[in-house]
Every structure is written in structure tokens, then in C-alpha cells.
Design a protein around this motif. Structure first.
Motif, PDB file in Angstrom:
ATOM      1  N   LEU A   1       0.712  -1.139   0.511  1.00  0.00           N
ATOM      2  CA  LEU A   1      -0.174  -0.226  -0.053  1.00  0.00           C
ATOM      3  C   LEU A   1       1.088   1.024  -0.172  1.00  0.00           C
ATOM      4  N   GLN A   2       0.985   2.466  -1.269  1.00  0.00           N
ATOM      5  CA  GLN A   2       1.619   3.612  -1.241  1.00  0.00           C
ATOM      6  C   GLN A   2       0.602   4.654  -1.572  1.00  0.00           C
ATOM      7  N   PRO A   3       1.662   5.711  -1.599  1.00  0.00           N
ATOM      8  CA  PRO A   3       1.242   6.674  -1.998  1.00  0.00           C
ATOM      9  C   PRO A   3       0.422   6.755  -3.723  1.00  0.00           C
ATOM     10  N   ALA A   4      -0.370   7.658  -4.022  1.00  0.00           N
ATOM     11  CA  ALA A   4      -0.373   7.298  -5.466  1.00  0.00           C
ATOM     12  C   ALA A   4       0.413   8.850  -5.967  1.00  0.00           C
ATOM     13  N   VAL A   5       1.079   8.712  -7.720  1.00  0.00           N
ATOM     14  CA  VAL A   5       1.961   9.875  -7.738  1.00  0.00           C
ATOM     15  C   VAL A   5       1.703  10.006  -8.722  1.00  0.00           C
ATOM     16  N   GLU A   6       1.559  10.720 -10.248  1.00  0.00           N
ATOM     17  CA  GLU A   6       1.263  11.279 -10.725  1.00  0.00           C
ATOM     18  C   GLU A   6       0.887  10.126 -12.182  1.00  0.00           C
ATOM     19  N   THR A   7       2.070   9.244 -12.628  1.00  0.00           N
ATOM     20  CA  THR A   7       2.345   8.246 -12.743  1.00  0.00           C
ATOM     21  C   THR A   7       1.201   7.443 -12.770  1.00  0.00           C
ATOM     22  N   ASP A   8       0.370   6.785 -11.719  1.00  0.00           N
ATOM     23  CA  ASP A   8      -0.112   6.451 -11.631  1.00  0.00           C
ATOM     24  C   ASP A   8      -1.925   6.591 -11.590  1.00  0.00           C
ATOM     25  N   TYR A   9      -1.701   8.224 -11.903  1.00  0.00           N
ATOM     26  CA  TYR A   9      -3.010   8.607 -12.296  1.00  0.00           C
ATOM     27  C   TYR A   9      -4.255   8.053 -13.360  1.00  0.00           C
ATOM     28  N   PRO A  10      -3.225   7.677 -14.399  1.00  0.00           N
ATOM     29  CA  PRO A  10      -4.291   7.163 -14.963  1.00  0.00           C
ATOM     30  C   PRO A  10      -4.629   5.958 -14.721  1.00  0.00           C
ATOM     31  N   ALA A  11      -4.191   4.686 -14.553  1.00  0.00           N
ATOM     32  CA  ALA A  11      -4.378   3.243 -14.260  1.00  0.00           C
ATOM     33  C   ALA A  11      -5.744   3.860 -12.984  1.00  0.00           C
ATOM     34  N   ILE A  12      -5.385   4.393 -12.123  1.00  0.00           N
ATOM     35  CA  ILE A  12      -6.514   4.806 -11.399  1.00  0.00           C
ATOM     36  C   ILE A  12      -7.803   4.601 -11.648  1.00  0.00           C
ATOM     37  N   VAL A  13      -7.610   6.103 -12.906  1.00  0.00           N
ATOM     38  CA  VAL A  13      -8.623   6.390 -13.584  1.00  0.00           C
ATOM     39  C   VAL A  13      -9.609   5.331 -14.067  1.00  0.00           C
ATOM     40  N   ASP A  14      -8.514   4.325 -15.001  1.00  0.00           N
ATOM     41  CA  ASP A  14      -9.498   3.563 -15.537  1.00  0.00           C
ATOM     42  C   ASP A  14      -9.837   2.328 -14.302  1.00  0.00           C
ATOM     43  N   LEU A  15      -9.302   1.651 -13.221  1.00  0.00           N
ATOM     44  CA  LEU A  15      -9.914   1.203 -12.538  1.00  0.00           C
ATOM     45  C   LEU A  15     -11.260   1.629 -11.740  1.00  0.00           C
ATOM     46  N   ALA A  16     -10.935   2.809 -11.737  1.00  0.00           N
ATOM     47  CA  ALA A  16     -12.478   3.059 -10.970  1.00  0.00           C
ATOM     48  C   ALA A  16     -13.234   3.796 -12.316  1.00  0.00           C
ATOM     49  N   ASN A  17     -13.327   3.561 -13.254  1.00  0.00           N
ATOM     50  CA  ASN A  17     -14.473   3.760 -14.292  1.00  0.00           C
ATOM     51  C   ASN A  17     -15.293   2.456 -14.276  1.00  0.00           C
ATOM     52  N   LEU A  18     -13.758   1.013 -14.222  1.00  0.00           N
ATOM     53  CA  LEU A  18     -14.496  -0.345 -14.194  1.00  0.00           C
ATOM     54  C   LEU A  18     -14.829  -0.912 -14.023  1.00  0.00           C
ATOM     55  N   ALA A  19     -14.435  -0.453 -12.087  1.00  0.00           N
ATOM     56  CA  ALA A  19     -15.143  -0.948 -10.929  1.00  0.00           C
ATOM     57  C   ALA A  19     -16.139  -0.296 -10.577  1.00  0.00           C
ATOM     58  N   TYR A  20     -16.404   0.626 -10.670  1.00  0.00           N
ATOM     59  CA  TYR A  20     -17.789   2.080 -10.173  1.00  0.00           C
ATOM     60  C   TYR A  20     -19.323   1.187 -11.827  1.00  0.00           C
ATOM     61  N   ARG A  21     -18.247   1.027 -12.893  1.00  0.00           N
ATOM     62  CA  ARG A  21     -19.753   1.398 -13.640  1.00  0.00           C
ATOM     63  C   ARG A  21     -19.232   0.487 -15.253  1.00  0.00           C
ATOM     64  N   GLY A  22     -18.283  -0.958 -14.987  1.00  0.00           N
ATOM     65  CA  GLY A  22     -17.718  -1.991 -15.803  1.00  0.00           C
ATOM     66  C   GLY A  22     -19.401  -2.368 -16.120  1.00  0.00           C
ATOM     67  N   THR A  23     -18.928  -2.872 -17.500  1.00  0.00           N
ATOM     68  CA  THR A  23     -20.296  -3.957 -18.043  1.00  0.00           C
ATOM     69  C   THR A  23     -19.768  -5.072 -18.118  1.00  0.00           C
ATOM     70  N   GLY A  24     -20.801  -6.459 -18.415  1.00  0.00           N
ATOM     71  CA  GLY A  24     -20.295  -7.300 -19.087  1.00  0.00           C
ATOM     72  C   GLY A  24     -19.797  -8.237 -18.160  1.00  0.00           C
ATOM     73  N   GLU A  25     -18.906  -8.933 -18.667  1.00  0.00           N
ATOM     74  CA  GLU A  25     -18.386 -10.221 -17.975  1.00  0.00           C
ATOM     75  C   GLU A  25     -17.584  -9.530 -16.624  1.00  0.00           C
ATOM     76  N   SER A  26     -17.305  -8.301 -17.241  1.00  0.00           N
ATOM     77  CA  SER A  26     -15.613  -7.425 -16.743  1.00  0.00           C
ATOM     78  C   SER A  26     -16.065  -7.113 -15.915  1.00  0.00           C
ATOM     79  N   ALA A  27     -17.519  -6.560 -15.328  1.00  0.00           N
ATOM     80  CA  ALA A  27     -18.209  -5.955 -14.664  1.00  0.00           C
ATOM     81  C   ALA A  27     -17.661  -6.589 -13.046  1.00  0.00           C
ATOM     82  N   SER A  28     -17.895  -5.034 -11.551  1.00  0.00           N
ATOM     83  CA  SER A  28     -17.588  -6.000 -11.039  1.00  0.00           C
ATOM     84  C   SER A  28     -19.204  -6.316  -9.787  1.00  0.00           C
ATOM     85  N   TRP A  29     -18.864  -6.859  -8.742  1.00  0.00           N
ATOM     86  CA  TRP A  29     -20.416  -7.730  -8.037  1.00  0.00           C
ATOM     87  C   TRP A  29     -20.790  -6.267  -7.728  1.00  0.00           C
ATOM     88  N   ASN A  30     -20.029  -5.187  -7.237  1.00  0.00           N
ATOM     89  CA  ASN A  30     -20.835  -3.416  -6.937  1.00  0.00           C
ATOM     90  C   ASN A  30     -21.183  -2.623  -7.640  1.00  0.00           C
TER      91      ASN A  30
END
Length: 178
Positions: free
Chosen positions: A3-32
Motif C-alpha cells: 500500500l503506497q501513495p499514488a503518484v502522477e504516473t499512477d493516475y491513468p490506471a487509477i481512473v481506468d480502475l475506478a471507471n471499471l469498478a464502478y461502471r463496468g459492464t459485461g463479464e468484466s463488471a464488478s459485483w458492486n
């Protein structure tokens, strides 16, 4: 778990993960996912930078198995008043949620906050997300009876699909009961 603080280079992956985790669709969608509740983006790079700049005491933490490994999850921690901290943006890659990383990440976030003086963690969850609320309750969080309004008209975090949304406040004491 690293567990470590995010840095600028992490931001694109964070954005992608947040959108997938909260708003993903299809087989790749989260349970929540928030399907049928809110649609559109959950986060973008500009919004992330804006939130971090507006809240300099907040910590956006990322979780990896190894220092250069792929992003597995995120959590936002923010000191509020006194010894109360706010927890948000808890995300885990949907394809590995069966590894119980969410539980481990939540526990690590609580420990991180406690080491910095937190005695209680508070969070808000959209009122109609029953399975997610139950998940937090199983991990020691309780509904406080408090609510906060849903930001209708501010679609930076997505477009609400219902007109009955608000946030429920949950809280957990981090004090040891001896």
C-alpha cells in the motif's frame, strides 16, 4: 500487499480502475457496479487532480502485489475533524475480487489511518447499494442514521438514473476494546 501513495504516473490506471469498478459492464463488471443507478464516468484525470489539489491532507493510496506490479486497488483516506477520517474510492480490479483483496485493502487503510491518529472511519454509500452496505456492515461499519444529499445537477461523477438517491453515512470505531 503493498500500500503506497499514488503518484502522477499512477493516475491513468487509477481512473481506468475506478471507471471499471464502478461502471463496468459485461463479464468484466464488478459485483458492486452502479448499473441502473448511475451511468457514465466515475472519474477522469482532471477530476482526480482537482480533488487532490482541493484536499491536500487526503491520501490516495494504491495497492499492488509488488512494487512494479499492476494496480490491484485504490483507497482514498482523508482526515476530517479531530480523529475522524473519511474513506472513499475503495476499488479492486473486478477480475481478482475473489482473492479477498477488498477486505485486505480495507483493513490496511484502517491501519494506515489509525497509525496517523484516526479513531473512527466514516464513509458514505449510495442508499440503494444494499449489497455494498451489507459488505461494510460485515466488516464492522454501522449505519449512523445520518444522510447526505446526492449531488443532482453535478454530473462530474456520472449521470444519476434515479431520482431517489442520497448517501447513507457509515462509521467504524478503530479503538481497541480491551
Amino acid at each position: 500487499m503493498l500500500l503506497q501513495p499514488a503518484v502522477e504516473t499512477d493516475y491513468p490506471a487509477i481512473v481506468d480502475l475506478a471507471n471499471l469498478a464502478y461502471r463496468g459492464t459485461g463479464e468484466s463488471a464488478s459485483w458492486n457496479v452502479e448499473a441502473g443507478i448511475i451511468e457514465g464516468q466515475r472519474l477522469n484525470g482532471s477530476l482526480l487532480r482537482e480533488e487532490l489539489a482541493a484536499k491536500p491532507d487526503a491520501q490516495l493510496l494504491i495497492c499492488r502485489d509488488a512494487a512494479n506490479g499492476p494496480l490491484l486497488g485504490t483507497v482514498w483516506l482523508e482526515p476530517k475533524q479531530g480523529s475522524i477520517w473519511y474513506l472513499g474510492l475503495l476499488t479492486v480490479r473486478p477480475d481478482i475480487q475473489n482473492r479477498h483483496i477488498g477486505r485486505a485493502l480495507l483493513a490496511a487503510a484502517e491501519e494506515f489511518a489509525q497509525e496517523r491518529g484516526a479513531e473512527r472511519i466514516r464513509m458514505t454509500v449510495v442508499n440503494v447499494r444494499d449489497a455494498l452496505i451489507a459488505w461494510y456492515v460485515r466488516r464492522g461499519y454501522t449505519l449512523t442514521g445520518e444522510t447526505e444529499p446526492f449531488p443532482y445537477g453535478d454530473e462530474r461523477f456520472g449521470k444519476p438514473l434515479r431520482d431517489d438517491l442520497h448517501f447513507l453515512v457509515l462509521e467504524k470505531s478503530l479503538s481497541l476494546n480491551c
